[in-house]
Design a protein around this motif. Structure first.
Motif, mmCIF file in Angstrom:
data_model
loop_
_atom_site.group_PDB
_atom_site.id
_atom_site.type_symbol
_atom_site.label_atom_id
_atom_site.label_comp_id
_atom_site.label_asym_id
_atom_site.label_seq_id
_atom_site.Cartn_x
_atom_site.Cartn_y
_atom_site.Cartn_z
ATOM 1 N N ILE B 260 7.447 5.956 10.343
ATOM 2 C CA ILE B 260 6.362 5.704 9.403
ATOM 3 C C ILE B 260 5.940 6.986 8.693
ATOM 4 O O ILE B 260 5.800 8.029 9.300
ATOM 5 N N ASP B 261 5.723 6.889 7.404
ATOM 6 C CA ASP B 261 5.179 8.013 6.647
ATOM 7 C C ASP B 261 3.656 7.952 6.728
ATOM 8 O O ASP B 261 3.018 7.087 6.135
ATOM 9 N N ALA B 262 3.080 8.896 7.480
ATOM 10 C CA ALA B 262 1.641 8.854 7.738
ATOM 11 C C ALA B 262 0.840 9.520 6.634
ATOM 12 O O ALA B 262 -0.377 9.577 6.693
ATOM 13 N N ASN B 263 1.543 10.021 5.612
ATOM 14 C CA ASN B 263 0.813 10.720 4.549
ATOM 15 C C ASN B 263 0.400 9.798 3.412
ATOM 16 O O ASN B 263 -0.294 10.219 2.502
ATOM 17 N N ARG B 264 0.859 8.563 3.468
ATOM 18 C CA ARG B 264 0.478 7.646 2.396
ATOM 19 C C ARG B 264 -1.036 7.459 2.377
ATOM 20 O O ARG B 264 -1.703 7.559 3.413
ATOM 21 N N ILE B 265 -1.538 7.233 1.183
ATOM 22 C CA ILE B 265 -2.986 7.273 0.976
ATOM 23 C C ILE B 265 -3.604 5.892 1.150
ATOM 24 O O ILE B 265 -3.100 4.889 0.675
ATOM 25 N N PHE B 266 -4.721 5.878 1.842
ATOM 26 C CA PHE B 266 -5.401 4.625 2.140
ATOM 27 C C PHE B 266 -6.822 4.640 1.614
ATOM 28 O O PHE B 266 -7.539 5.640 1.732
ATOM 29 N N THR B 267 -7.215 3.546 1.022
ATOM 30 C CA THR B 267 -8.613 3.370 0.659
ATOM 31 C C THR B 267 -9.045 2.028 1.218
ATOM 32 O O THR B 267 -8.402 1.019 0.967
ATOM 33 N N GLY B 268 -10.091 2.011 1.994
ATOM 34 C CA GLY B 268 -10.528 0.770 2.619
ATOM 35 C C GLY B 268 -11.361 1.054 3.841
ATOM 36 O O GLY B 268 -11.869 2.162 3.992
#
Lengths: 173, 303
Positions: B260-268
């Motif tokens: 898994i790429d843990a650097n992807r950006i999350f908003t929520g």
């Protein structure tokens, strides 16, 4: 900072104290009790006690502690017995036992002198012998016995008067 | 004529000691007593004391010492020293004893301190302070995340892993996890970083600082209270790794990351009261599929 005194608990320091004071304190007790064996026993026990109390006695107080402890042991243990001093007279000035000073033979005079010293009371004898045999000053004797110089002088004078009373008659004037 | 040596009880001793006056001495030397005592004195000085073997005596004394108990006084002294040391140590431990409040995963706790200050601890956090005489020096040690409502007074401070927060009657939130975040909701606080050359930041209402990779950033924010106080964790453009870390503080889980790429950006956001909902609301929108391992505590992630 105050310089620390050497600890008596260090064996080296303890030995140093022993060599410095054992002989003189043993003689002192010997002049009191008249038995060398007993005197050595008393002084040795005092030194054993010094070792046991090494942590509580400072190096500079060791001398007065030893003298005091020996004196106390002497007072506790010794029932004032008559003393038999075994002095040796190594200095023999004259091969001939005749002397114009004495009305009796020199050997006889000397034996009477020892006898007269033995007849002195403990107080006078210890002062007389520390002064005449050990060549200690009145001040040193005062320190050892815990008395004043004046008291030492009184005891010394009394000892001399008594010796003259005992021996005066044997001396040619 | 009465002679001196009869009336003066130290006269003869002073004669031998050589301390008579010249006059006294000369008059004494004329007497018969002098002639007798001179000889008695000379003969007495020929006497010798006993011969004493000091080395032999020292050996005997050493034997006597060894047969008796060795150095009992020293041992007793050591007992005393040891006892005193124990008393001092336990007394200082008693006085320095600290009170610690700790929350586990998913737990929250509200702590009211002696001066009326209230600290709400978020999950996986710890607060400690001196048990006695704390009011003399109001210092607390803190890790994790907490919402501080401090009664107005002097000298309240919070030690964190990144620095010290000095307080004067205020409300603020500390988040001291992988990243550090300090938000001031009311009043004024002073943050002193514990880096080698300490920087000092004054924060007033709506100001925050973040420390990421040792870099300190100042920023502002608008919300009135931290989200976690309402049982929600909110993220605005944050890397997935932060979200996952937050989840492990709230729920007793660990993630198995695989590729898994843990650097992807999350908003929520996710709620603190339901694990399944939380996983679904965070992972599904990111296109991450997840699976609980058999023991239920390990979440296996995959694309």
């Amino acid at each position: 900072m105050i310089e620390k005194e050497p600890s008596i608990c260090e064996e080296e320091n303890y030995n140093q104290l022993f060599r410095k004071y054992y002989e003189s304190v043993t003689k002192y007790i010997y002049y009191k009790c008249g038995s060398l064996e007993q005197a050595e026993d008393i002084v040795q026990n005092a030194f054993v006690k010094l070792w046991q109390l090494c942590a509580t006695i400072s190096f500079s107080k060791a001398k007065s502690y030893i003298y005091k402890a020996c004196n106390n042991l002497f007072l506790n243990e010794v029932k004032h017995q008559k003393v038999v001093l075994k002095h040796q007279q190594t200095v023999v000035k004259k091969t001939n036992n005749e002397s114009p000073e004495f009305l009796i033979e020199v050997d006889e005079f000397r034996s009477k002198l020892k006898n007269a010293i033995n007849q002195l009371s403990v107080k006078e004898r210890e002062v007389f012998l520390l002064s005449r045999v050990e060549q200690k000053t009145y001040k040193e004797i005062a320190e050892i016995t815990g008395l004043t110089v004046k008291a030492i002088e009184r005891r010394m004078s009394k000892a001399l008067r008594e010796l003259r009373d005992a021996l005066g008659g044997e001396i040619r004037i | 004529m009465v002679e001196n040596y009869d009336t003066d009880d130290t006269f003869l001793a002073r004669w031998l000691g050589g301390t008579l006056s010249e006059e006294e001495r000369l008059s004494f030397e004329k007497t018969d007593v002098y002639k007798q005592l001179r000889i008695i004195n000379r003969e007495s000085q020929l006497l010798e004391g006993p011969i004493i073997d000091v080395d032999a005596a020292l050996k005997i004394v050493k034997q006597k010492i060894n047969t008796k108990k060795q150095k009992p006084k020293v041992i007793r002294l050591w007992y005393a020293v040891t006892a005193a040391a124990i008393i001092i140590v336990s007394l200082s431990m008693f006085l320095n004893a600290s009170k610690t409040y700790t929350t586990g995963i998913g737990e929250k706790m509200s702590v009211t301190l002696e001066d009326g200050s209230v600290i709400d601890l978020n999950a996986n956090s710890s607060l400690s302070h001196k048990r006695f005489f704390w009011t003399a020096n109001k210092e607390v040690n803190f890790t994790g995340e907490g919402y501080f409502t401090i009664t107005k007074s002097k000298g309240f401070s919070v030690n964190t892993s990144k620095g010290k927060v000095e307080v004067l009657g205020t409300v603020f939130n500390i988040k001291d996890r992988t990243h550090f975040e300090l938000k001031c909701y009311e009043g004024k606080i002073n943050f002193v970083s514990n880096k080698t050359s300490p920087d000092s930041y004054i924060l007033t209402k709506g100001m925050q600082i973040k420390i990421e990779d040792k870099e300190i950033k100042e920023d502002t924010f608008v919300e009135q209270r931290p989200d976690w106080k309402t049982g929600v964790s909110k993220f605005v453009e944050q890397p997935l790794s932060k979200v996952l870390e937050e989840l492990t503080h709230i729920y007793p889980i660990t993630f198995q990351m695989n590729t898994i790429d843990a650097n992807r950006i999350f908003t929520g956001s996710f709620k603190h009261n339901n694990l399944n909902d939380a996983l679904q609301t965070t992972l599904t929108p990111m296109g991450v599929t997840y699976q609980k391992a058999s023991n239920g505590n390990v979440i296996i992630l995959s694309e």
